[in-house]
Design an enzyme around this catalytic site. Structure first.
Site, PDB file in Angstrom:
ATOM      1  N   GLY A 140       0.858  -1.193   0.000  1.00 21.38           N
ATOM      2  CA  GLY A 140       0.000   0.000   0.000  1.00 21.38           C
ATOM      3  C   GLY A 140       0.885   1.230   0.000  1.00 21.38           C
ATOM      4  O   GLY A 140       0.552   2.271   0.579  1.00 21.38           O
ATOM      5  N   ALA A 141       2.039   1.084  -0.680  1.00 20.04           N
ATOM      6  CA  ALA A 141       3.121   2.078  -0.593  1.00 20.04           C
ATOM      7  C   ALA A 141       2.714   3.484  -1.025  1.00 20.04           C
ATOM      8  O   ALA A 141       3.267   4.464  -0.551  1.00 20.04           O
ATOM      9  CB  ALA A 141       4.311   1.603  -1.441  1.00 20.04           C
TER      10      ALA A 141
ATOM     11  N   MET B 262      -1.068   5.958   4.509  1.00 19.25           N
ATOM     12  CA  MET B 262      -0.277   5.288   5.544  1.00 19.25           C
ATOM     13  C   MET B 262       1.049   4.787   4.987  1.00 19.25           C
ATOM     14  O   MET B 262       2.093   4.940   5.628  1.00 19.25           O
ATOM     15  CB  MET B 262      -1.074   4.098   6.130  1.00 19.25           C
ATOM     16  CG  MET B 262      -2.016   4.459   7.234  1.00 19.25           C
ATOM     17  SD  MET B 262      -1.177   5.240   8.621  1.00 19.25           S
ATOM     18  CE  MET B 262      -0.231   3.888   9.269  1.00 19.25           C
TER      19      MET B 262
ATOM     20  N   ASP C  23       2.494  -1.751  -4.443  1.00 20.83           N
ATOM     21  CA  ASP C  23       1.143  -1.194  -4.558  1.00 20.83           C
ATOM     22  C   ASP C  23       0.404  -1.985  -5.628  1.00 20.83           C
ATOM     23  O   ASP C  23       0.963  -2.894  -6.241  1.00 20.83           O
ATOM     24  CB  ASP C  23       1.171   0.316  -4.849  1.00 20.83           C
ATOM     25  CG  ASP C  23      -0.051   1.019  -4.256  1.00 20.83           C
ATOM     26  OD1 ASP C  23      -1.153   0.825  -4.797  1.00 20.83           O
ATOM     27  OD2 ASP C  23       0.095   1.728  -3.240  1.00 20.83           O
TER      28      ASP C  23
ATOM     29  N   ASN D 223      -5.832   0.246  15.421  1.00 21.36           N
ATOM     30  CA  ASN D 223      -5.257   1.559  15.760  1.00 21.36           C
ATOM     31  C   ASN D 223      -3.859   1.344  16.317  1.00 21.36           C
ATOM     32  O   ASN D 223      -3.705   0.769  17.393  1.00 21.36           O
ATOM     33  CB  ASN D 223      -6.151   2.267  16.788  1.00 21.36           C
ATOM     34  CG  ASN D 223      -5.750   3.727  16.941  1.00 21.36           C
ATOM     35  OD1 ASN D 223      -4.565   4.049  17.010  1.00 21.36           O
ATOM     36  ND2 ASN D 223      -6.724   4.597  16.995  1.00 21.36           N
TER      37      ASN D 223
ATOM     38  N   HIS E 125     -13.146  15.395  16.317  1.00 20.41           N
ATOM     39  CA  HIS E 125     -12.383  15.103  15.094  1.00 20.41           C
ATOM     40  C   HIS E 125     -12.611  16.206  14.054  1.00 20.41           C
ATOM     41  O   HIS E 125     -13.601  16.936  14.121  1.00 20.41           O
ATOM     42  CB  HIS E 125     -12.803  13.750  14.492  1.00 20.41           C
ATOM     43  CG  HIS E 125     -12.242  12.579  15.235  1.00 20.41           C
ATOM     44  ND1 HIS E 125     -12.872  12.040  16.336  1.00 20.41           N
ATOM     45  CD2 HIS E 125     -11.111  11.860  15.055  1.00 20.41           C
ATOM     46  CE1 HIS E 125     -12.159  11.030  16.792  1.00 20.41           C
ATOM     47  NE2 HIS E 125     -11.073  10.899  16.036  1.00 20.41           N
ATOM     48  N   HIS E 126     -11.744  16.242  13.064  1.00 19.90           N
ATOM     49  CA  HIS E 126     -11.795  17.229  11.969  1.00 19.90           C
ATOM     50  C   HIS E 126     -13.145  17.215  11.230  1.00 19.90           C
ATOM     51  O   HIS E 126     -13.899  16.247  11.288  1.00 19.90           O
ATOM     52  CB  HIS E 126     -10.670  16.929  10.980  1.00 19.90           C
ATOM     53  CG  HIS E 126     -10.706  15.514  10.468  1.00 19.90           C
ATOM     54  ND1 HIS E 126     -11.475  15.147   9.396  1.00 19.90           N
ATOM     55  CD2 HIS E 126     -10.109  14.384  10.922  1.00 19.90           C
ATOM     56  CE1 HIS E 126     -11.323  13.851   9.192  1.00 19.90           C
ATOM     57  NE2 HIS E 126     -10.511  13.366  10.107  1.00 19.90           N
TER      58      HIS E 126
ATOM     59  N   LYS F  57     -14.576  14.112   8.918  1.00 19.38           N
ATOM     60  CA  LYS F  57     -14.857  12.736   9.384  1.00 19.38           C
ATOM     61  C   LYS F  57     -16.342  12.429   9.217  1.00 19.38           C
ATOM     62  O   LYS F  57     -17.199  13.213   9.622  1.00 19.38           O
ATOM     63  CB  LYS F  57     -14.431  12.580  10.850  1.00 19.38           C
ATOM     64  CG  LYS F  57     -14.526  11.137  11.335  1.00 19.38           C
ATOM     65  CD  LYS F  57     -13.875  10.971  12.696  1.00 19.38           C
ATOM     66  CE  LYS F  57     -14.044   9.588  13.280  1.00 19.38           C
ATOM     67  NZ  LYS F  57     -13.392   8.533  12.490  1.00 19.38           N
TER      68      LYS F  57
HETATM   69  P1  NAD Z   1      -5.198   4.832   1.066  1.00 18.49           P
HETATM   70  O1  NAD Z   1      -6.417   4.609   0.238  1.00 18.49           O
HETATM   71  O2  NAD Z   1      -4.570   6.175   1.098  1.00 18.49           O
HETATM   72  O3  NAD Z   1      -4.049   3.791   0.583  1.00 18.49           O
HETATM   73  C1  NAD Z   1      -4.255   2.445   0.261  1.00 18.49           C
HETATM   74  C2  NAD Z   1      -3.168   2.027  -0.714  1.00 18.49           C
HETATM   75  O4  NAD Z   1      -3.265   0.610  -0.920  1.00 18.49           O
HETATM   76  C3  NAD Z   1      -3.314   2.703  -2.092  1.00 18.49           C
HETATM   77  O5  NAD Z   1      -2.064   3.194  -2.522  1.00 18.49           O
HETATM   78  C4  NAD Z   1      -3.797   1.560  -2.987  1.00 18.49           C
HETATM   79  O6  NAD Z   1      -3.406   1.717  -4.349  1.00 18.49           O
HETATM   80  C5  NAD Z   1      -3.096   0.373  -2.312  1.00 18.49           C
HETATM   81  N1  NAD Z   1      -3.666  -0.915  -2.723  1.00 18.49           N
HETATM   82  C6  NAD Z   1      -4.936  -1.203  -3.061  1.00 18.49           C
HETATM   83  N2  NAD Z   1      -5.037  -2.494  -3.422  1.00 18.49           N
HETATM   84  C7  NAD Z   1      -3.813  -3.022  -3.296  1.00 18.49           C
HETATM   85  C8  NAD Z   1      -3.279  -4.319  -3.530  1.00 18.49           C
HETATM   86  N3  NAD Z   1      -4.047  -5.321  -3.994  1.00 18.49           N
HETATM   87  N4  NAD Z   1      -1.960  -4.528  -3.287  1.00 18.49           N
HETATM   88  C9  NAD Z   1      -1.180  -3.522  -2.824  1.00 18.49           C
HETATM   89  N5  NAD Z   1      -1.631  -2.267  -2.622  1.00 18.49           N
HETATM   90  C10 NAD Z   1      -2.929  -2.030  -2.836  1.00 18.49           C
HETATM   91  O7  NAD Z   1      -5.571   4.337   2.523  1.00 18.49           O
HETATM   92  P2  NAD Z   1      -4.818   4.647   3.911  1.00 18.49           P
HETATM   93  O8  NAD Z   1      -5.420   5.816   4.559  1.00 18.49           O
HETATM   94  O9  NAD Z   1      -3.348   4.607   3.688  1.00 18.49           O
HETATM   95  O10 NAD Z   1      -5.262   3.386   4.765  1.00 18.49           O
HETATM   96  C11 NAD Z   1      -4.917   2.064   4.342  1.00 18.49           C
HETATM   97  C12 NAD Z   1      -5.539   1.068   5.323  1.00 18.49           C
HETATM   98  O11 NAD Z   1      -4.976   1.249   6.620  1.00 18.49           O
HETATM   99  C13 NAD Z   1      -7.056   1.236   5.500  1.00 18.49           C
HETATM  100  O12 NAD Z   1      -7.628  -0.025   5.691  1.00 18.49           O
HETATM  101  C14 NAD Z   1      -7.164   2.079   6.756  1.00 18.49           C
HETATM  102  O13 NAD Z   1      -8.387   1.908   7.439  1.00 18.49           O
HETATM  103  C15 NAD Z   1      -6.022   1.501   7.552  1.00 18.49           C
HETATM  104  N6  NAD Z   1      -5.470   2.377   8.627  1.00 18.49           N
HETATM  105  C16 NAD Z   1      -5.118   1.763   9.755  1.00 18.49           C
HETATM  106  C17 NAD Z   1      -4.548   2.493  10.781  1.00 18.49           C
HETATM  107  C18 NAD Z   1      -4.140   1.770  12.031  1.00 18.49           C
HETATM  108  O14 NAD Z   1      -3.613   2.394  12.960  1.00 18.49           O
HETATM  109  N7  NAD Z   1      -4.355   0.461  12.097  1.00 18.49           N
HETATM  110  C19 NAD Z   1      -4.326   3.875  10.651  1.00 18.49           C
HETATM  111  C20 NAD Z   1      -4.698   4.477   9.455  1.00 18.49           C
HETATM  112  C21 NAD Z   1      -5.263   3.707   8.435  1.00 18.49           C
END
Ligand code: NAD
Length: 273
Positions: A14-15, A19, A40, A128, A159-160, A163
């Site tokens: 998810g580079a 996140m 990604d 989280n 929150h902002h 949300k």
């Molecule tokens: P985002 O939409 O900005 O990023 C997601 C990324 O994953 C995108 O770049 C997308 O292209 C990529 N992706 C999609 N399908 C893919 C695949 N098959 N293989 C590899 N990459 C793929 O979302 P975000 O805000 O970065 O959040 C990502 C996840 O993390 C969400 O599920 C979010 O709820 C979760 N999150 C968790 C925490 C935590 O503390 N646990 C905090 C923030 C976000």
């Protein structure tokens, strides 16, 4: 004295996401981690580009790819989409590498797959990754249990303006902790609207109030109220990097752990009560 390796090699799935970008920035700027891979989705923007450059830093010699190929000794951090998590789990098991999974929304199906994979590899799975929020939830449980059910609980969160959900997942998690301390369920005690009731609060209920506005990253306060005194436990997030830092703390922690599913309480060393 610790057995932690000096440099922990990291693969980010998810580079290109919010996140993933935040984690890559922290890794590249840290002396404790080294970026080994960035993945990604197929056809996504940025494929083939240097991961350091993509996050606005200097070149690191790691191109964003579409195949997760972690060598043993690395840790995979998955913050992508729940649809991607099953494949990532399988790759981590195949390559015998630990996984830090923060992708949310996979439900019971993904959680079952995580439990199955955890027979073979260690997995830190948390909705989280903030160390502070993890501590607030743990303290909420301790306080509610120790003070007892006669202390009334109320939760306020801010929150902002963008949300969409209310109350926040973290507020519900805090309320769940209060409910469990009284051997009740969240749905039995949770009250979000008193405007039409015209009656005093019941002893058991937990009111949760969500405020929205400005650019607040997230604030949560649990109040425990009694006659003549009250306790307030507050967490204030001022920077979204807390999630990336928490995830990397989990990555460093999980390196030498036996197979199993862990959460941020394990990472922080909070004993189960
Ligand atoms: P985002 O939409 O900005 O990023 C997601 C990324 O994953 C995108 O770049 C997308 O292209 C990529 N992706 C999609 N399908 C893919 C695949 N098959 N293989 C590899 N990459 C793929 O979302 P975000 O805000 O970065 O959040 C990502 C996840 O993390 C969400 O599920 C979010 O709820 C979760 N999150 C968790 C925490 C935590 O503390 N646990 C905090 C923030 C976000």
């Amino acid at each position: 004295m610790t057995n932690e390796p000096h440099l922990v090699p990291i693969h980010v799935v998810g580079a290109r996401g919010r996140m993933g970008t935040s984690i890559i920035r922290e890794v590249v700027q840290s002396e404790n981690f080294i970026l080994e891979g960035a993945v990604d989705r197929t056809g996504g923007p940025g494929l083939g580009h240097d991961a350091g450059r993509l996050v606005g830093l200097t070149e690191v010699g790691v191109k964003v790819g579409e195949l997760l190929e972690p060598r043993p000794g690395t840790v995979v951090l998955d913050f992508s989409l729940p649809e991607a998590t099953p494949k990532n789990l399988a790759r981590c098991v195949e390559h015998h590498v630990p996984l830090v999974c923060g992708t949310t929304g996979g439900g019971e199906v993904v959680e079952q797959l995580i439990r199955e994979a955890s027979a073979n590899i260690p997995i830190v799975y948390a909705a989280n990754f903030s160390a502070g929020v993890t501590m607030l939830i743990a303290l909420a449980g301790i306080a509610a249990r120790s003070l007892g059910p006669k202390w009334e609980a109320e939760i306020v969160e801010l929150h902002h303006r963008h949300k969409k959900d209310a109350p926040s997942g973290t507020a519900l998690r805090i309320a769940h902790e209060v409910a469990s301390s009284r051997e009740q369920t969240l749905s039995e005690i949770f009250v979000a609207d008193r405007s039409t009731r015209h009656q005093a609060r019941s002893a058991d209920e937990v009111g949760i109030f969500g405020m929205r506005g400005g650019d607040s990253v997230g604030e949560h306060t649990l109040m425990l109220l009694s006659d003549g005194e009250r306790v307030e436990l507050t967490h204030r997030a001022t920077d979204r990097r807390i999630f990336a830092r928490g995830a990397l703390r989990a990555a460093r922690w999980v390196v030498d752990k036996p197979p199993g599913v862990y959460d941020m309480r394990d990472v922080l060393g909070i004993d189960p009560v």
